[in-house]
Design a protein around this motif. Structure first.
Motif, PDB file in Angstrom:
ATOM      1  N   LEU A   1      -7.496   7.909  -1.686  1.00  0.00           N
ATOM      2  CA  LEU A   1      -7.823   6.479  -1.675  1.00  0.00           C
ATOM      3  C   LEU A   1      -7.104   5.762  -0.534  1.00  0.00           C
ATOM      4  O   LEU A   1      -7.679   4.914   0.143  1.00  0.00           O
ATOM      5  N   PHE A   2      -5.836   6.115  -0.358  1.00  0.00           N
ATOM      6  CA  PHE A   2      -5.030   5.468   0.680  1.00  0.00           C
ATOM      7  C   PHE A   2      -5.680   5.622   2.060  1.00  0.00           C
ATOM      8  O   PHE A   2      -5.755   4.671   2.838  1.00  0.00           O
ATOM      9  N   HIS A   3      -6.159   6.823   2.335  1.00  0.00           N
ATOM     10  CA  HIS A   3      -6.751   7.083   3.645  1.00  0.00           C
ATOM     11  C   HIS A   3      -8.205   6.642   3.741  1.00  0.00           C
ATOM     12  O   HIS A   3      -8.647   6.139   4.773  1.00  0.00           O
TER      13      HIS A   3
ATOM     14  N   TYR B   1       6.518  10.457   3.028  1.00  0.00           N
ATOM     15  CA  TYR B   1       5.442  11.419   2.765  1.00  0.00           C
ATOM     16  C   TYR B   1       4.392  11.364   3.874  1.00  0.00           C
ATOM     17  O   TYR B   1       3.943  12.403   4.371  1.00  0.00           O
ATOM     18  N   LEU B   2       4.013  10.162   4.276  1.00  0.00           N
ATOM     19  CA  LEU B   2       2.993  10.021   5.324  1.00  0.00           C
ATOM     20  C   LEU B   2       3.515  10.501   6.664  1.00  0.00           C
ATOM     21  O   LEU B   2       2.809  11.157   7.427  1.00  0.00           O
TER      22      LEU B   2
ATOM     23  N   LEU C   1      -6.641  -0.661  -4.874  1.00  0.00           N
ATOM     24  CA  LEU C   1      -6.386   0.784  -4.916  1.00  0.00           C
ATOM     25  C   LEU C   1      -5.893   1.199  -6.303  1.00  0.00           C
ATOM     26  O   LEU C   1      -6.344   2.197  -6.863  1.00  0.00           O
TER      27      LEU C   1
ATOM     28  N   ASP D   1      -3.648   9.800  -2.392  1.00  0.00           N
ATOM     29  CA  ASP D   1      -3.691  10.130  -0.968  1.00  0.00           C
ATOM     30  C   ASP D   1      -5.110   9.905  -0.436  1.00  0.00           C
ATOM     31  O   ASP D   1      -5.311   9.306   0.629  1.00  0.00           O
TER      32      ASP D   1
ATOM     33  N   PHE E   1       1.993   1.878  -3.461  1.00  0.00           N
ATOM     34  CA  PHE E   1       0.918   2.528  -4.241  1.00  0.00           C
ATOM     35  C   PHE E   1       0.972   4.045  -4.051  1.00  0.00           C
ATOM     36  O   PHE E   1       0.904   4.821  -5.001  1.00  0.00           O
ATOM     37  N   LEU E   2       1.115   4.459  -2.802  1.00  0.00           N
ATOM     38  CA  LEU E   2       1.155   5.894  -2.499  1.00  0.00           C
ATOM     39  C   LEU E   2       2.466   6.509  -2.989  1.00  0.00           C
ATOM     40  O   LEU E   2       2.485   7.588  -3.593  1.00  0.00           O
TER      41      LEU E   2
ATOM     42  N   TYR F   1      -9.731   4.274   2.043  1.00  0.00           N
ATOM     43  CA  TYR F   1      -9.883   2.816   2.020  1.00  0.00           C
ATOM     44  C   TYR F   1      -8.697   2.167   2.720  1.00  0.00           C
ATOM     45  O   TYR F   1      -7.850   1.530   2.094  1.00  0.00           O
ATOM     46  N   GLY F   2      -8.668   2.374   4.017  1.00  0.00           N
ATOM     47  CA  GLY F   2      -7.529   1.953   4.830  1.00  0.00           C
ATOM     48  C   GLY F   2      -7.285   0.452   4.819  1.00  0.00           C
ATOM     49  O   GLY F   2      -6.214   0.007   5.225  1.00  0.00           O
ATOM     50  N   HIS F   3      -8.261  -0.322   4.346  1.00  0.00           N
ATOM     51  CA  HIS F   3      -8.082  -1.769   4.359  1.00  0.00           C
ATOM     52  C   HIS F   3      -8.090  -2.396   2.978  1.00  0.00           C
ATOM     53  O   HIS F   3      -8.019  -3.613   2.851  1.00  0.00           O
TER      54      HIS F   3
ATOM     55  N   ARG G   1       0.841  -1.205   0.000  1.00  0.00           N
ATOM     56  CA  ARG G   1       0.000   0.000   0.000  1.00  0.00           C
ATOM     57  C   ARG G   1       0.883   1.264   0.000  1.00  0.00           C
ATOM     58  O   ARG G   1       0.566   2.255  -0.645  1.00  0.00           O
TER      59      ARG G   1
END
Lengths: 232, 232
Positions: B62-64, A130-131, B74, B60, A48-49, B66-68, A45
């Protein structure tokens, strides 16, 4: 992971607020699969980011650094920079292969040096940085490991000579380059074209070829050779 | 351009500091080519930048959001969102087609409604907003015109929610999932089906659709949304 945090700090001045993110970035799925009881998360994941984080950082850099490059040239440069082979080398340059957590199977299959794995790792690291911090921190890191290579022309191979000449000349501002057919010779079935290339009214080179296009390329090459030789 | 600045302000609360950037974003190359004496700049470089700006903003989100979701899901969602057809519709939704400056030839060839032109325009606008302000301003704008569509499932077509639900539930062991038609309504030519999905005797979700299959998919989607939200 202590070795990694110390390395990042001493080498790049990077200190994570949340080390769990850093650990996640350096955890390959093969490691997670072999340690199911630990309830770990792999770096996919974050990759992906990180892919998008890299894209915007490089795009922003190119946009500002090459203020006179047309879109087509910027797009070509960007795709050279973000392709797997490039990321693989960035990852190796940073020594990230020494720190990634792999499963035994992956390790035995030389996964630690596998281009796609190391390219993904590089993206995952950018995603975690970044996060944990922000885009500025990522750009700061890239200004040490990627941007100097761009500036050094590492990704400008494979470009045609006309493009390269344009790139070279436009470093110091807008310039108008023109190609002029000055001669053709030979019979119709065996014709040659001679082209001269000019910038700012000054002749920079001459080239010969079996088509006008080829002659232009040769003229640009001759101009570049001269310019680069005089410079060094 | 005054109409555009007023429109952006009243509709989205956006005010540019540097209107020249906004104008550049709304200037197609065909317009520049027909007004060479004006020394204008077309929106292609901004489009190059905006492409990456969109990518990071959507990633960013989507990442947050859809955390799972696993990385594969994604990535699939992201590519649905940033493809030309989607951007074309965002551009139309925003009425950007009314404001772009085109050359006469392009205008006569219906360029003002051409998907690729409007998709590029949308990216160029994002690029200009990013340059004029920052990523936060872009995300704020997208939270009005793009993110609600993502949340509304507009880009989740083509995904098989039944399979996904099964995969999700079976992570923690074998489970029996069943779909039951609980209602149909409307006349034969305009019928709707309502389906409920059960696992282990417990209802997980309900969905409506024009076919039983579609209703099952929607039921599975609703179940997944619930399960994924409860987990986070």
């Amino acid at each position: 992971m202590q070795a990694l945090t110390e390395y990042l700090n001493s080498e790049y001045g990077i200190r994570f607020n949340n080390n769990a993110l850093l650990i996640e970035a350096f955890t390959h799925s093969s490691y997670v699969n072999e340690h199911r009881h630990l309830d770990l998360t792999d770096n996919e994941r974050l990759e992906f980011l990180g892919d998008a984080v890299l894209e915007i950082s490089v795009s922003d850099y190119l946009f500002h650094e090459y203020g006179h490059h047309p879109e087509g040239l910027l797009t070509r440069l960007r795709s050279e920079i973000v392709r797997e082979t490039s990321l693989y080398h960035f990852s190796l340059d940073c020594g990230f292969d020494q720190y990634v957590r792999l499963g035994k199977g992956e390790e035995q299959n030389a996964g630690r040096k596998r281009p796609s794995l190391l390219a993904d790792l590089f993206e995952a690291f950018l995603g975690s940085l970044y996060l944990d911090q922000d885009l500025k921190a990522v750009e700061n890191f890239l200004s040490k490991v990627v941007f100097p290579k761009i500036k050094g022309g590492v990704f400008s191979h494979g470009m045609d000579f006309k493009t390269k000449l344009q790139e070279y000349l436009q470093q110091s501002g807008e310039v108008s380059i023109s190609y002029e057919l000055v001669d053709t010779f030979g019979p119709a079935h065996d014709r040659f074209f001679v082209v001269e290339v000019y910038a700012g009214g000054q002749i920079l080179g001459q080239g010969k070829g079996r088509t006008k296009k080829q002659a232009e390329q040769m003229a640009a090459k001759s101009a570049l050779d001269d310019l680069l030789n005089n410079k060094s």
